[in-house]
Motif scaffolding. Structure first.
Motif, PDB file in Angstrom:
ATOM      1  N   ARG A 175      43.205  45.134  33.002  1.00  0.00           N
ATOM      2  CA  ARG A 175      42.179  45.600  33.415  1.00  0.00           C
ATOM      3  C   ARG A 175      41.259  45.738  34.962  1.00  0.00           C
ATOM      4  NH1 ARG A 175      36.935  43.018  34.269  1.00  0.00           N
ATOM      5  NH2 ARG A 175      37.513  40.479  32.739  1.00  0.00           N
ATOM      6  N   ARG A 176      40.567  46.742  35.883  1.00  0.00           N
ATOM      7  CA  ARG A 176      39.865  46.356  36.277  1.00  0.00           C
ATOM      8  C   ARG A 176      38.754  45.890  36.822  1.00  0.00           C
ATOM      9  NH1 ARG A 176      43.080  48.828  40.748  1.00  0.00           N
ATOM     10  NH2 ARG A 176      44.481  50.402  39.311  1.00  0.00           N
ATOM     11  N   GLY A 177      38.468  44.812  37.598  1.00  0.00           N
ATOM     12  CA  GLY A 177      37.181  44.507  37.479  1.00  0.00           C
ATOM     13  C   GLY A 177      36.370  44.790  38.439  1.00  0.00           C
ATOM     14  N   ALA A 178      34.676  44.939  37.305  1.00  0.00           N
ATOM     15  CA  ALA A 178      34.042  45.539  38.029  1.00  0.00           C
ATOM     16  C   ALA A 178      33.388  45.041  38.857  1.00  0.00           C
ATOM     17  CB  ALA A 178      32.653  45.006  36.530  1.00  0.00           C
ATOM     18  N   ALA A 179      33.196  43.915  39.693  1.00  0.00           N
ATOM     19  CA  ALA A 179      32.888  43.586  40.810  1.00  0.00           C
ATOM     20  C   ALA A 179      33.968  43.750  42.301  1.00  0.00           C
ATOM     21  CB  ALA A 179      32.489  41.716  41.174  1.00  0.00           C
ATOM     22  N   THR A 180      35.112  43.641  42.341  1.00  0.00           N
ATOM     23  CA  THR A 180      35.837  43.947  42.933  1.00  0.00           C
ATOM     24  C   THR A 180      36.565  45.753  42.815  1.00  0.00           C
ATOM     25  OG1 THR A 180      37.709  42.815  41.705  1.00  0.00           O
ATOM     26  CG2 THR A 180      35.826  41.222  42.904  1.00  0.00           C
ATOM     27  N   GLY A 181      37.081  45.224  41.505  1.00  0.00           N
ATOM     28  CA  GLY A 181      37.865  47.051  41.555  1.00  0.00           C
ATOM     29  C   GLY A 181      40.174  46.404  41.701  1.00  0.00           C
ATOM     30  N   ALA A 182      40.051  44.902  41.499  1.00  0.00           N
ATOM     31  CA  ALA A 182      41.096  44.693  41.905  1.00  0.00           C
ATOM     32  C   ALA A 182      41.641  44.460  40.081  1.00  0.00           C
ATOM     33  CB  ALA A 182      41.166  43.234  42.420  1.00  0.00           C
ATOM     34  N   VAL A 183      42.511  44.725  40.196  1.00  0.00           N
ATOM     35  CA  VAL A 183      43.647  44.104  38.985  1.00  0.00           C
ATOM     36  C   VAL A 183      43.602  43.151  39.054  1.00  0.00           C
ATOM     37  CG1 VAL A 183      45.863  43.687  37.860  1.00  0.00           C
ATOM     38  CG2 VAL A 183      45.026  46.243  39.449  1.00  0.00           C
ATOM     39  N   ILE A 184      42.751  42.379  37.028  1.00  0.00           N
ATOM     40  CA  ILE A 184      42.764  41.339  36.305  1.00  0.00           C
ATOM     41  C   ILE A 184      44.054  41.680  35.660  1.00  0.00           C
ATOM     42  CG2 ILE A 184      41.625  39.564  34.971  1.00  0.00           C
ATOM     43  CD1 ILE A 184      38.723  41.002  36.835  1.00  0.00           C
ATOM     44  N   PHE A 185      44.987  40.478  35.302  1.00  0.00           N
ATOM     45  CA  PHE A 185      45.782  40.682  33.783  1.00  0.00           C
ATOM     46  C   PHE A 185      44.693  40.018  32.723  1.00  0.00           C
ATOM     47  CE2 PHE A 185      48.313  40.316  37.460  1.00  0.00           C
ATOM     48  CZ  PHE A 185      49.314  41.335  37.470  1.00  0.00           C
ATOM     49  N   THR A 186      45.159  40.890  31.684  1.00  0.00           N
ATOM     50  CA  THR A 186      44.140  40.942  30.349  1.00  0.00           C
ATOM     51  C   THR A 186      45.189  38.928  29.682  1.00  0.00           C
ATOM     52  OG1 THR A 186      45.581  42.190  29.126  1.00  0.00           O
ATOM     53  CG2 THR A 186      43.683  43.154  29.976  1.00  0.00           C
ATOM     54  N   GLY A 187      46.363  39.136  30.127  1.00  0.00           N
ATOM     55  CA  GLY A 187      46.874  37.582  29.522  1.00  0.00           C
ATOM     56  C   GLY A 187      46.299  36.435  30.420  1.00  0.00           C
ATOM     57  N   ALA A 188      46.070  37.001  31.552  1.00  0.00           N
ATOM     58  CA  ALA A 188      45.459  35.180  32.390  1.00  0.00           C
ATOM     59  C   ALA A 188      44.994  34.629  31.444  1.00  0.00           C
ATOM     60  CB  ALA A 188      45.245  35.801  32.850  1.00  0.00           C
ATOM     61  N   VAL A 189      45.269  33.147  31.507  1.00  0.00           N
ATOM     62  CA  VAL A 189      44.289  32.101  31.067  1.00  0.00           C
ATOM     63  C   VAL A 189      42.586  32.887  31.611  1.00  0.00           C
ATOM     64  CG1 VAL A 189      45.894  30.159  30.030  1.00  0.00           C
ATOM     65  CG2 VAL A 189      45.345  29.900  32.504  1.00  0.00           C
ATOM     66  N   ALA A 190      42.348  32.987  33.021  1.00  0.00           N
ATOM     67  CA  ALA A 190      41.285  32.224  33.879  1.00  0.00           C
ATOM     68  C   ALA A 190      41.172  33.783  34.391  1.00  0.00           C
ATOM     69  CB  ALA A 190      40.818  31.604  34.520  1.00  0.00           C
ATOM     70  N   ALA A 191      40.272  34.257  34.746  1.00  0.00           N
ATOM     71  CA  ALA A 191      40.128  35.529  36.032  1.00  0.00           C
ATOM     72  C   ALA A 191      39.239  35.666  36.449  1.00  0.00           C
ATOM     73  CB  ALA A 191      40.294  36.417  35.467  1.00  0.00           C
ATOM     74  N   LEU A 192      38.815  35.723  38.143  1.00  0.00           N
ATOM     75  CA  LEU A 192      38.423  35.254  38.769  1.00  0.00           C
ATOM     76  C   LEU A 192      38.050  36.741  39.544  1.00  0.00           C
ATOM     77  CD1 LEU A 192      39.140  32.256  39.110  1.00  0.00           C
ATOM     78  CD2 LEU A 192      37.178  31.681  39.616  1.00  0.00           C
ATOM     79  N   GLU A 193      37.236  37.321  40.258  1.00  0.00           N
ATOM     80  CA  GLU A 193      36.655  38.160  41.009  1.00  0.00           C
ATOM     81  C   GLU A 193      36.224  37.512  42.369  1.00  0.00           C
ATOM     82  OE1 GLU A 193      36.163  42.256  40.223  1.00  0.00           O
ATOM     83  OE2 GLU A 193      35.310  41.237  38.486  1.00  0.00           O
ATOM     84  N   CYS A 194      36.185  37.948  43.694  1.00  0.00           N
ATOM     85  CA  CYS A 194      36.233  37.142  44.960  1.00  0.00           C
ATOM     86  C   CYS A 194      34.993  38.378  46.118  1.00  0.00           C
ATOM     87  CB  CYS A 194      36.677  35.703  45.074  1.00  0.00           C
ATOM     88  SG  CYS A 194      37.179  35.163  43.930  1.00  0.00           S
TER      89      CYS A 194
END
Length: 184
Positions: free
Chosen positions: A121-140
């Motif tokens: 999915r696209r991060g709401a804060a950055t528009g960058a890709v975040i993998f939905t299967g990840a154990v953790a995700a951060l937008e910076c």
């Protein structure tokens, strides 16, 4: 007793007694490979195009403000893309995401179209890709960039965070190989 402050400082041009000999890059890599790390993919969008890179040099820095860092080779195409963008996301990978790690670890790939192979999915804060299967995700947002020899140390202020797969097991990297973790 000598009270001259300059007399108490070591000479920067003289190696201290017992200083280590030159460290061979291959040996350095082998020894550092003995430190188990997690595996993450950092993504950004530059000029409307997705870019990403696998990293294992990623860590938290500060709670106030919330900061993390990753290191990027100055010669990598991703280096300039992420610095120019100033916004990026980190997806900490699960054991089942070795193919994602390998693909983003190989230089020269174009991301266009390849993302369809992995849930994201696209991060709401950055528009960058975040993998939905990840154990953790951060937008910076880039907070500071420091010289790190042949790498840049990119410090980011955390804008948003999530645990897309809270029950997933993290992917580890140890001695040049992907590993899993077993819970005791």
């Amino acid at each position: 007793m000598n009270t001259d402050p300059s007399a108490q400082r070591p000479d920067p041009d003289v190696a201290p007694a017992g200083a280590a000999p030159d460290v061979a890059p291959l040996r350095f890599r082998q020894v550092m490979g003995r430190f188990a790390t997690g595996v993450a993919v950092v993504t950004t969008v530059a000029d409307g195009v997705d870019h990403g890179m696998t990293v294992n040099a990623f860590t938290s820095v500060s709670l106030e403000p919330p900061l993390v860092l990753f290191c990027v080779d100055r010669t990598a195409r991703f280096h300039d893309m992420v610095l120019d963008s100033g916004l990026w996301a980190v997806s900490v990978l699960t054991e089942g995401m070795r193919d994602v790690s390998r693909w983003f670890a190989t230089r020269g790939h174009r991301v266009d179209g390849r993302l369809r192979a992995w849930g994201h999915r696209r991060g709401a804060a950055t528009g960058a890709v975040i993998f939905t299967g990840a154990v953790a995700a951060l937008e910076c947002r880039t907070y500071a960039v420091h010289d790190g020899g042949d790498h840049s140390i990119v410090v980011g202020e955390v804008l948003d965070l999530d645990t897309p797969d809270p029950s997933g097991k993290p992917l580890l990297y140890y001695e040049g190989e992907y590993r899993g973790i077993s819970w005791a």
